[in-house]
Design an enzyme around this catalytic site. Structure first.
Site, PDB file in Angstrom:
ATOM      1  N   LEU A   1       0.999  -1.054  -0.374  1.00  0.00           N
ATOM      2  CA  LEU A   1      -0.297   0.332   0.203  1.00  0.00           C
ATOM      3  C   LEU A   1       0.915   0.762   0.208  1.00  0.00           C
ATOM      4  O   LEU A   1       1.748   1.331   0.997  1.00  0.00           O
ATOM      5  CB  LEU A   1      -0.905  -0.175   1.934  1.00  0.00           C
ATOM      6  CG  LEU A   1      -1.960  -1.571   1.858  1.00  0.00           C
ATOM      7  CD1 LEU A   1      -2.525  -1.448   2.520  1.00  0.00           C
ATOM      8  CD2 LEU A   1      -3.156  -1.432  -0.005  1.00  0.00           C
TER       9      LEU A   1
ATOM     10  N   GLY B   1       1.056  -5.538   1.166  1.00  0.00           N
ATOM     11  CA  GLY B   1       0.011  -5.512   0.202  1.00  0.00           C
ATOM     12  C   GLY B   1       0.309  -5.976  -1.251  1.00  0.00           C
ATOM     13  O   GLY B   1       0.233  -6.436  -1.637  1.00  0.00           O
TER      14      GLY B   1
ATOM     15  N   ASN C   1       4.905  -7.918   6.330  1.00  0.00           N
ATOM     16  CA  ASN C   1       4.945  -7.354   7.542  1.00  0.00           C
ATOM     17  C   ASN C   1       4.113  -6.420   8.082  1.00  0.00           C
ATOM     18  O   ASN C   1       4.867  -5.496   8.566  1.00  0.00           O
ATOM     19  CB  ASN C   1       6.478  -7.065   6.932  1.00  0.00           C
ATOM     20  CG  ASN C   1       6.232  -6.222   6.151  1.00  0.00           C
ATOM     21  OD1 ASN C   1       5.223  -6.223   5.630  1.00  0.00           O
ATOM     22  ND2 ASN C   1       6.778  -4.909   5.416  1.00  0.00           N
ATOM     23  N   GLU C   2       3.009  -6.395   8.124  1.00  0.00           N
ATOM     24  CA  GLU C   2       2.674  -5.729   8.766  1.00  0.00           C
ATOM     25  C   GLU C   2       2.656  -4.668   9.800  1.00  0.00           C
ATOM     26  O   GLU C   2       3.040  -4.360  10.830  1.00  0.00           O
ATOM     27  CB  GLU C   2       0.729  -5.479   9.124  1.00  0.00           C
ATOM     28  CG  GLU C   2       0.509  -5.029   7.635  1.00  0.00           C
ATOM     29  CD  GLU C   2       0.456  -6.252   6.464  1.00  0.00           C
ATOM     30  OE1 GLU C   2       0.998  -7.557   6.450  1.00  0.00           O
ATOM     31  OE2 GLU C   2       0.021  -6.006   5.097  1.00  0.00           O
TER      32      GLU C   2
END
Lengths: 283, 283, 283
Positions: free
Chosen positions: A89, A134, A156-157
């Protein structure tokens, strides 16, 4: 049967590309259909890192829909960059966001995933570069993944201080064993190509982009003797639980995202992160 | 405890077989109970390929129920053929079908699966031949699978232009990892014995039928020191989600099958397929 | 951010330990917090086998909650014994039980699991001894497991004539593939350390307790660069289905346990089992 529909264009899909680009207007993806195989290559082309902003998402979504409605025999997702599949994103969509645009942005992400994960035709990702967050979502939404050596992929958020939505997790769990998925998601782990292969996050490693495209074509051709209609229903039935859960929760998911992104602490975190990126860029 | 119930017959289960055959009347299965081990061998015996027609399904279902109510200590499912475990659903039940019979046929398939997948006693498949589609369904409904070399097994419905019902998929997913299951189901993949072992679709490879039966007995004997009642409840609780979903959807599943099978395009496809089988048979 | 909260005590967590022991009053666990790493070691200390009785369960639960509310950076669960991690539920709680106490006992087990499985901080089990049934439940409720050689672990309920509750199964399935889980649960299989590693029930083998603690610390430190809040939400979202199902069914689960335990046949079985343990002890 319907195979003549695949053979629309003798030259490499020029008419189709023009048609699609006209209708979308952002020019951030290209679509090439090989008239022999009937397989479409959808290339993300938003330099430098294929950051998924509103316009790129809209172009990907429109391209998927066009490819599907043109009865292509398969879709290969790849990138025009030679080091990044997609960086995920676009953080600028979330930093000090315009209220209407950020809402459209998230809906575009949802719609893109829905089109790709629920696509009736065979889908494969030729992962020719890094693929975090994303980018990994798009790759795992496909039915097959091949990846070039020495890149990284993962959700890897948590490392970015955010939580991967449930449907990111469901997509991940459609590929990885539950044990591996939980550990990777909580750690925000980026897998190297080799690690990704070992754990099953990708299906094969290919030396370069052209080999990756061939590998994806080979996967799509495993369906050559398969009835396309039965295949499509089978895939949708297999993924139905995830798709249904998404539909049930997509409004909540949107509101949760908007609420989250508007937290002062999140905005502050994004600000710091953007500053650090700028510093890196200068070095 | 209840173990004396296993030891009904000194000779190889002749009384039991007669009783069962009398009550069913089709004679398409045989049941032998080993009076030492208390383990029952259920043999499908409808030459040439154990095509699952209404009568064979009814016989399998009745045999399972009889074995279970006789407190056998385990059930081994196998075939009297030396090259086919079961070729799956008898296509003749679906081609130009009699309205009442085809309905009974599908209900018999549902009931057979329900008896086998939900059976309280240990179940094992000695897969002594090819096992496509419905044959694979029966094998994966068991708790353990051993297979002879150089045969094939899989849910190849998409290759036949049809869609494996949800409960076929659930049964498959109780054995295979989700990643492998989705790929195999969409491809309609037939696994060779070796491939099936590698992916986990079978648990072992055995050289011949007698070794396969022994292997199944060995599996069933791993429950020797296990409380049968606790075992049965544990299995049913483990499979409850699948069984519940099936019960919730079985009426819809029946109607969906009947609707599907009556489509002119499906009937046409079946006709072509049957012609091709006839030609092959003449060669 | 909140990391200063981790560094409450300069000496090895003496204030925390005292505080916790005071509030609980049973003294069956100890908690040490390393002031450098911020990681808490929760040691079960009810000789000889850490049988999970009401008081031990209450102490474990209180310790988990204390560790969590003290913003520790991780929790390592281990045992003071050098041959038993935990022998599981204390059978004496279930044999000729006091009506009120046995109810409290099961609720304490439920609460303990809920605290551990749903804990926001990283959790790891240093399995320094045998770990059957309830011991395995606690170990699998953690996010990571390392185990010393030559011990055994598993949900062996069926061997004891009982059925592992659904939430035991869900916890097991969060670690093991479905195929392995079903076979192990129905067989009541106790895995050796090596078998547990091979099947994925544990993540690594360590030579001794101190190496096991280090290994757990190493796992917890993989979250060093992970936002703790995002991590916690990610874990809870990942485990939400299991946690929700538990909440929906916990009252039924309690009543089912109480009904089951009060069956004369179960009481008789427990009596025989206790006698056999006594005989063994005398040998």
């Amino acid at each position: 049967m319907q195979r003549n529909a695949y053979l629309l264009c003798r030259k490499v899909a020029v008419p189709l590309m023009r048609a699609r680009q006209m209708s979308v207007g952002h020019g951030l993806t290209t679509v090439e259909v090989d008239d022999k195989s009937g397989i479409a290559i959808l290339t993300m082309n938003r330099p430098p890192v294929n950051g998924l902003n509103l316009e790129l998402l809209q172009d990907i979504k429109t391209s998927i829909d066009t490819i599907e409605s043109n009865k292509s025999r398969g879709l290969i997702l790849t990138s025009s960059s030679n080091s990044i599949f997609s960086a995920g994103l676009d953080i600028m969509e979330m930093y000090k966001p315009d209220k209407d645009r950020v809402r459209k942005f998230w809906i575009a992400l949802q719609d893109t995933w829905l089109s790709l994960y629920g696509s009736g035709i065979p889908t494969a990702a030729a992962i020719n570069g890094h693929s975090p967050a994303g980018g990994c979502l798009l790759a795992t939404a496909c039915e097959f993944r091949t990846m070039l050596p020495n890149f990284t992929i993962g959700l890897n958020e948590t490392k970015l201080g955010i939580v991967a939505p449930k449907w990111f997790m469901a997509t991940f769990l459609n590929v990885l064993p539950v044990r591996q998925a939980e550990m990777a998601l909580t750690q925000g782990k980026m897998f190297t190509t080799d690690e990704a292969l070992r754990v099953g996050l990708i299906d094969s490693v290919t030396e370069n982009k052209s080999a990756a495209i061939s590998e994806c074509q080979k996967f799509i051709q495993t369906f050559e003797k398969v009835n396309p209609f039965a295949r499509s229903l089978t895939k949708q039935q297999f993924r139905q639980k995830d798709l249904q859960q998404f539909e049930d929760e997509r409004d909540n998911d949107l509101e949760a995202f908007l609420f989250f992104i508007n937290q002062p602490s999140v905005q502050k975190g994004l600000g710091i992160y953007i500053e650090s990126l700028k510093k890196k860029a200068k070095q």
